[in-house]
Scaffold this motif. Sequence first.
Motif, PDB file in Angstrom:
ATOM      1  N   ARG A  41       0.850  -1.185   0.000  1.00  0.00           N
ATOM      2  CA  ARG A  41       0.000   0.000   0.000  1.00  0.00           C
ATOM      3  C   ARG A  41       0.886   1.236   0.000  1.00  0.00           C
ATOM      4  O   ARG A  41       2.003   1.219   0.522  1.00  0.00           O
ATOM      5  CB  ARG A  41      -0.942   0.014   1.200  1.00  0.00           C
ATOM      6  CG  ARG A  41      -0.227   0.092   2.549  1.00  0.00           C
ATOM      7  CD  ARG A  41      -1.211  -0.037   3.686  1.00  0.00           C
ATOM      8  NE  ARG A  41      -0.527  -0.026   4.970  1.00  0.00           N
ATOM      9  CZ  ARG A  41      -1.056  -0.480   6.087  1.00  0.00           C
ATOM     10  NH1 ARG A  41      -2.252  -0.999   6.076  1.00  0.00           N
ATOM     11  NH2 ARG A  41      -0.388  -0.433   7.220  1.00  0.00           N
ATOM     12  N   ASP A  42       0.384   2.276  -0.565  1.00  0.00           N
ATOM     13  CA  ASP A  42       1.124   3.527  -0.669  1.00  0.00           C
ATOM     14  C   ASP A  42       0.490   4.536   0.284  1.00  0.00           C
ATOM     15  O   ASP A  42      -0.630   4.996   0.055  1.00  0.00           O
ATOM     16  CB  ASP A  42       1.065   4.038  -2.106  1.00  0.00           C
ATOM     17  CG  ASP A  42       1.908   5.300  -2.288  1.00  0.00           C
ATOM     18  OD1 ASP A  42       2.502   5.765  -1.301  1.00  0.00           O
ATOM     19  OD2 ASP A  42       1.961   5.810  -3.427  1.00  0.00           O
ATOM     20  N   PRO A  43       1.177   4.900   1.376  1.00  0.00           N
ATOM     21  CA  PRO A  43       0.603   5.856   2.335  1.00  0.00           C
ATOM     22  C   PRO A  43       0.248   7.192   1.696  1.00  0.00           C
ATOM     23  O   PRO A  43      -0.600   7.915   2.199  1.00  0.00           O
ATOM     24  CB  PRO A  43       1.712   6.012   3.381  1.00  0.00           C
ATOM     25  CG  PRO A  43       2.529   4.782   3.266  1.00  0.00           C
ATOM     26  CD  PRO A  43       2.482   4.411   1.818  1.00  0.00           C
ATOM     27  N   ALA A  44       0.903   7.536   0.572  1.00  0.00           N
ATOM     28  CA  ALA A  44       0.597   8.807  -0.083  1.00  0.00           C
ATOM     29  C   ALA A  44      -0.848   8.863  -0.574  1.00  0.00           C
ATOM     30  O   ALA A  44      -1.407   9.944  -0.748  1.00  0.00           O
ATOM     31  CB  ALA A  44       1.556   9.017  -1.258  1.00  0.00           C
ATOM     32  N   LYS A  45      -1.453   7.673  -0.778  1.00  0.00           N
ATOM     33  CA  LYS A  45      -2.840   7.639  -1.255  1.00  0.00           C
ATOM     34  C   LYS A  45      -3.850   7.735  -0.104  1.00  0.00           C
ATOM     35  O   LYS A  45      -5.049   7.769  -0.347  1.00  0.00           O
ATOM     36  CB  LYS A  45      -3.090   6.367  -2.067  1.00  0.00           C
ATOM     37  CG  LYS A  45      -2.306   6.321  -3.380  1.00  0.00           C
ATOM     38  CD  LYS A  45      -2.709   5.106  -4.199  1.00  0.00           C
ATOM     39  CE  LYS A  45      -2.067   5.127  -5.581  1.00  0.00           C
ATOM     40  NZ  LYS A  45      -0.617   4.960  -5.540  1.00  0.00           N
ATOM     41  N   LEU A  46      -3.362   7.754   1.137  1.00  0.00           N
ATOM     42  CA  LEU A  46      -4.255   7.859   2.293  1.00  0.00           C
ATOM     43  C   LEU A  46      -4.547   9.340   2.571  1.00  0.00           C
ATOM     44  O   LEU A  46      -4.062   9.917   3.526  1.00  0.00           O
ATOM     45  CB  LEU A  46      -3.630   7.188   3.517  1.00  0.00           C
ATOM     46  CG  LEU A  46      -3.379   5.684   3.391  1.00  0.00           C
ATOM     47  CD1 LEU A  46      -2.668   5.164   4.633  1.00  0.00           C
ATOM     48  CD2 LEU A  46      -4.699   4.938   3.199  1.00  0.00           C
ATOM     49  N   ALA A  47      -5.344   9.938   1.716  1.00  0.00           N
ATOM     50  CA  ALA A  47      -5.671  11.354   1.854  1.00  0.00           C
ATOM     51  C   ALA A  47      -6.642  11.577   3.015  1.00  0.00           C
ATOM     52  O   ALA A  47      -7.200  10.635   3.581  1.00  0.00           O
ATOM     53  CB  ALA A  47      -6.276  11.871   0.553  1.00  0.00           C
ATOM     54  N   LYS A  48      -6.858  12.866   3.360  1.00  0.00           N
ATOM     55  CA  LYS A  48      -7.731  13.179   4.495  1.00  0.00           C
ATOM     56  C   LYS A  48      -9.158  12.718   4.276  1.00  0.00           C
ATOM     57  O   LYS A  48      -9.893  12.456   5.228  1.00  0.00           O
ATOM     58  CB  LYS A  48      -7.703  14.690   4.754  1.00  0.00           C
ATOM     59  CG  LYS A  48      -6.362  15.191   5.299  1.00  0.00           C
ATOM     60  CD  LYS A  48      -6.428  16.678   5.598  1.00  0.00           C
ATOM     61  CE  LYS A  48      -5.102  17.172   6.184  1.00  0.00           C
ATOM     62  NZ  LYS A  48      -5.135  18.620   6.505  1.00  0.00           N
ATOM     63  N   ALA A  49      -9.583  12.640   3.012  1.00  0.00           N
ATOM     64  CA  ALA A  49     -10.963  12.229   2.722  1.00  0.00           C
ATOM     65  C   ALA A  49     -11.138  10.718   2.789  1.00  0.00           C
ATOM     66  O   ALA A  49     -12.261  10.219   2.640  1.00  0.00           O
ATOM     67  CB  ALA A  49     -11.362  12.723   1.332  1.00  0.00           C
ATOM     68  N   SER A  52     -13.885   9.158   5.383  1.00  0.00           N
ATOM     69  CA  SER A  52     -15.283   9.365   5.011  1.00  0.00           C
ATOM     70  C   SER A  52     -15.665   8.521   3.799  1.00  0.00           C
ATOM     71  O   SER A  52     -16.769   7.986   3.722  1.00  0.00           O
ATOM     72  CB  SER A  52     -15.542  10.849   4.713  1.00  0.00           C
ATOM     73  OG  SER A  52     -14.721  11.305   3.654  1.00  0.00           O
ATOM     74  N   LYS A  53     -14.736   8.378   2.855  1.00  0.00           N
ATOM     75  CA  LYS A  53     -15.010   7.532   1.688  1.00  0.00           C
ATOM     76  C   LYS A  53     -15.155   6.073   2.101  1.00  0.00           C
ATOM     77  O   LYS A  53     -16.036   5.364   1.609  1.00  0.00           O
ATOM     78  CB  LYS A  53     -13.885   7.676   0.662  1.00  0.00           C
ATOM     79  CG  LYS A  53     -13.869   9.013  -0.073  1.00  0.00           C
ATOM     80  CD  LYS A  53     -12.766   9.034  -1.115  1.00  0.00           C
ATOM     81  CE  LYS A  53     -12.775  10.350  -1.886  1.00  0.00           C
ATOM     82  NZ  LYS A  53     -11.696  10.387  -2.917  1.00  0.00           N
ATOM     83  N   TYR A  57     -18.566   3.750   1.774  1.00  0.00           N
ATOM     84  CA  TYR A  57     -18.546   2.499   1.017  1.00  0.00           C
ATOM     85  C   TYR A  57     -19.055   1.332   1.871  1.00  0.00           C
ATOM     86  O   TYR A  57     -19.913   0.554   1.445  1.00  0.00           O
ATOM     87  CB  TYR A  57     -17.135   2.210   0.516  1.00  0.00           C
ATOM     88  CG  TYR A  57     -16.998   0.875  -0.186  1.00  0.00           C
ATOM     89  CD1 TYR A  57     -17.409   0.731  -1.508  1.00  0.00           C
ATOM     90  CD2 TYR A  57     -16.470  -0.233   0.477  1.00  0.00           C
ATOM     91  CE1 TYR A  57     -17.298  -0.483  -2.163  1.00  0.00           C
ATOM     92  CE2 TYR A  57     -16.353  -1.455  -0.166  1.00  0.00           C
ATOM     93  CZ  TYR A  57     -16.765  -1.577  -1.491  1.00  0.00           C
ATOM     94  OH  TYR A  57     -16.661  -2.785  -2.117  1.00  0.00           O
ATOM     95  N   PHE A  58     -18.524   1.199   3.085  1.00  0.00           N
ATOM     96  CA  PHE A  58     -18.925   0.075   3.932  1.00  0.00           C
ATOM     97  C   PHE A  58     -20.400   0.162   4.336  1.00  0.00           C
ATOM     98  O   PHE A  58     -21.079  -0.859   4.436  1.00  0.00           O
ATOM     99  CB  PHE A  58     -18.032   0.003   5.172  1.00  0.00           C
ATOM    100  CG  PHE A  58     -16.644  -0.491   4.878  1.00  0.00           C
ATOM    101  CD1 PHE A  58     -16.438  -1.738   4.323  1.00  0.00           C
ATOM    102  CD2 PHE A  58     -15.545   0.297   5.146  1.00  0.00           C
ATOM    103  CE1 PHE A  58     -15.160  -2.196   4.040  1.00  0.00           C
ATOM    104  CE2 PHE A  58     -14.268  -0.149   4.870  1.00  0.00           C
ATOM    105  CZ  PHE A  58     -14.071  -1.406   4.317  1.00  0.00           C
ATOM    106  N   ASN A  59     -20.892   1.370   4.559  1.00  0.00           N
ATOM    107  CA  ASN A  59     -22.302   1.527   4.901  1.00  0.00           C
ATOM    108  C   ASN A  59     -23.215   1.115   3.750  1.00  0.00           C
ATOM    109  O   ASN A  59     -24.313   0.584   3.959  1.00  0.00           O
ATOM    110  CB  ASN A  59     -22.597   2.967   5.305  1.00  0.00           C
ATOM    111  CG  ASN A  59     -22.069   3.306   6.682  1.00  0.00           C
ATOM    112  OD1 ASN A  59     -21.795   2.407   7.480  1.00  0.00           O
ATOM    113  ND2 ASN A  59     -21.907   4.591   6.968  1.00  0.00           N
TER     114      ASN A  59
END
Length: 294
Positions: A41-49, A52-53, A57-59
């Motif tokens: 996994r690339d931590p750079a893709k773990l944005a602040k949003a 919530s996303k 998705y899980f809901n």
Amino acid sequence: FEYFRRCAELETRASRSSEDYAYCRADSAMRPDFRYAGAFRDPAKLAKAFPSKAEQYFNSRFCASQDGILFISGDIEEKALLQLLSETVGGFRTDGTTSKRPNTTYRQRAGESTLEAVSDNGFALFSRAAIAPLTPARLFALEAGAEVVRARLAAILHPMGFRSSVTTSYEIFPSERFGMSIKIEACNPSTLPSSVSVADVSQATAAVKAALPETFTKLPDAAEMNTAKDAILQFMDYSVSNPSTAWEFIRLRYSCGKDYTSRYREQIKSVSAQSVKEVMTLLHNGARVTVYSR
């Protein structure tokens, strides 16, 4: 979430000095736009949003019990089990519902790539992958091919004081794909005969790289096929009787629609040298990555 993101960064940085990270590097190089690999996994893709996303998705996907598949395996009386489930998880339907998986595609890079990895121990990793349907016959041909490759490389590497480990991998979703990775590394000198000395890793790497085209495409002979089939039969006999591995076969059958255990002994015995060559040729003509240590 910020704490989780920082931990992910530290974990990734630490793993980059391990040999396991080479497998992730190789996989990422073969399919650069694939974002679903569990091992990398690339931590750079773990944005602040991201939180919530993920919550949205899980809901939307897992809000009801019929959105999943429940596996229960063992010597259990069906009537008593259904009563227990009704008491603990409530009523649910067991048939009459269907779910269509999303069609997710990605680009697999063609040709060969070369990468470097940081490691305290000298090694080289050769990875191959092909996108193609993975039938039971093809899966067992793949495993037979791995046994053949393992034996052929041993004849090359042993006089150089090196050893190889050959592993296979396969995916059903998002696209059916299978692969093979070959890792070579020096043996402990104390385990070698006095007549064998450990060669430089660059020499062993060059020898394997030169031998791989023929190793992957040469038709296996009768002795190689018999040895490979015996090894696969032993592995499958153990796997179907071992709870941890049998569980994975159950998941593949009922969640992914892939039955690799029914009549597996007949399936393995029917694997031909030509079918092994076809699978290995698919790998040789697919994505290829070599990772060198430094």
